[in-house]
Design an enzyme around this catalytic site. Structure first.
Site, PDB file in Angstrom:
ATOM      1  N   HIS A 186      45.310  28.667  34.687  1.00 34.14           N
ATOM      2  CA  HIS A 186      44.986  30.153  35.172  1.00 34.14           C
ATOM      3  C   HIS A 186      46.170  31.056  34.929  1.00 34.14           C
ATOM      4  CE1 HIS A 186      44.278  32.957  38.671  1.00 34.14           C
ATOM      5  NE2 HIS A 186      43.410  33.210  37.982  1.00 34.14           N
ATOM      6  N   HIS A 233      46.521  40.884  33.714  1.00 38.09           N
ATOM      7  CA  HIS A 233      45.523  40.863  34.758  1.00 38.09           C
ATOM      8  C   HIS A 233      45.280  42.459  35.235  1.00 38.09           C
ATOM      9  CE1 HIS A 233      43.774  40.275  38.784  1.00 38.09           C
ATOM     10  NE2 HIS A 233      43.135  39.126  38.199  1.00 38.09           N
ATOM     11  N   GLU A 264      38.733  36.156  30.011  1.00 37.07           N
ATOM     12  CA  GLU A 264      38.117  37.020  30.926  1.00 37.07           C
ATOM     13  C   GLU A 264      38.286  38.508  30.850  1.00 37.07           C
ATOM     14  OE1 GLU A 264      39.358  36.288  35.123  1.00 37.07           O
ATOM     15  OE2 GLU A 264      38.326  38.098  35.809  1.00 37.07           O
TER      16      GLU A 264
HETATM   17  O1  G3P Z   1      38.571  33.556  35.729  1.00 42.65           O
HETATM   18  C1  G3P Z   1      39.062  33.073  37.002  1.00 42.65           C
HETATM   19  C2  G3P Z   1      39.839  33.889  37.741  1.00 42.65           C
HETATM   20  O2  G3P Z   1      40.882  34.321  37.001  1.00 42.65           O
HETATM   21  C3  G3P Z   1      38.953  35.166  38.281  1.00 42.65           C
HETATM   22  O3  G3P Z   1      39.878  36.157  38.910  1.00 42.65           O
HETATM   23  O4  G3P Z   1      41.227  37.898  39.446  1.00 42.65           O
HETATM   24  O5  G3P Z   1      42.410  35.784  38.795  1.00 42.65           O
HETATM   25  O6  G3P Z   1      41.109  37.082  37.104  1.00 42.65           O
HETATM   26  P1  G3P Z   1      41.068  36.776  38.536  1.00 42.65           P
HETATM   27 MG    MG Z   2      41.195  35.772  35.570  1.00 39.91          MG
END
Ligand code: G3P
Ligand code: MG
Length: 228
Positions: free
Chosen positions: A6, A47, A99
């Site tokens: 992640h 992010h 993402e």
């Molecule tokens: O893609 C999984 C997760 O990363 C989604 O939430 O806020 O960590 O981008 P976030």
């Molecule tokens: Mg994410």
């Protein structure tokens, strides 16, 4: 169950940097998840659209030129990477979940992937494109039907994974706080992969494995691998 790093190995290294991505690969992650925003038709890997949490900058990314953003320190001397740099690092090593953040990412993404295919010989089947913005995913499905899509949800929808089927997604990417056996069973019956974020606790890892989940997004990929 696959281990998806992640934001890279973000528990131990600055999130969404090449260092965190390289370390996740070294730790044996099956895949890397990154977040991207569009700035001047380039995709950058970060992010938040506010800079202060992860860089030595302040304010919003939209107040700066691309060149200025790429000069910032994103931790341990790392720069904010471009998506192009990340593609070059992961190519042939593991799959990549991109993402989409912001609402203007589709055109630059598709242009970049076409270029990566031509210039790097990049295999786009190595990619999963996800977003909480399902309108972007529907747009991509129309324009590049063969790209794999991950339909993100932070809730437990009343009709379970039906929204992901409607998007003709490859996977449904769910919040660990809400997932249950009924949701997983519904998604699997629809032929969807089930990926769950963000999972670092041993009890959660074991519970999700018992549900039959296909992959987990982890901040500490080596630790999660050891639990499995
Ligand atoms: O893609 C999984 C997760 O990363 C989604 O939430 O806020 O960590 O981008 P976030
Ligand atoms: Mg994410």
């Amino acid at each position: 169950m696959q281990i998806i790093a992640h934001r890279g190995a973000s528990g131990d290294y600055p999130e969404n940097t090449l260092l965190a991505i390289e370390q996740a690969i070294a730790q044996g992650a099956d895949a890397i998840e990154i977040d991207v925003f569009a700035v001047q038709d380039e995709l950058i890997v970060i992010h938040d659209h506010h800079l202060a949490r992860t860089t030595n900058g302040s304010g919003s990314i939209y107040q700066y030129t691309l060149a200025e953003l790429l000069q910032l320190n994103a931790g341990q001397g790392q720069r904010i990477p471009t998506l192009w740099q990340v593609l070059a690092v992961v190519q042939g090593k593991c799959w990549l979940n991109i993402e989409l953040k912001g609402d203007d990412t589709v055109a630059p993404l598709l242009a970049l992937l076409d270029k990566a295919r031509q210039q790097l010989g990049f295999d786009c089947q190595q990619l999963l494109i996800s977003s909480f913005n399902h309108h972007l995913l529907a747009d991509i499905k129309l324009k590049r039907p063969t790209l794999k899509l991950g339909a993100l949800t932070a809730s437990l929808p009343i009709d379970y994974a039906a929204f992901a089927s409607a998007l003709q997604a490859y996977s449904v990417n769910c919040d660990v706080s809400f997932i249950n056996q009924a949701f997983v069973d519904d998604a699997k019956a629809r032929g969807l992969q089930v990926f769950v974020y963000t999972v670092d606790q041993t009890d959660d890892i074991n519970r999700l494995k018992n549900y039959g989940v296909d992959g987990i997004f982890c901040n500490f990929p080596a630790r999660s691998r050891a639990v499995l």
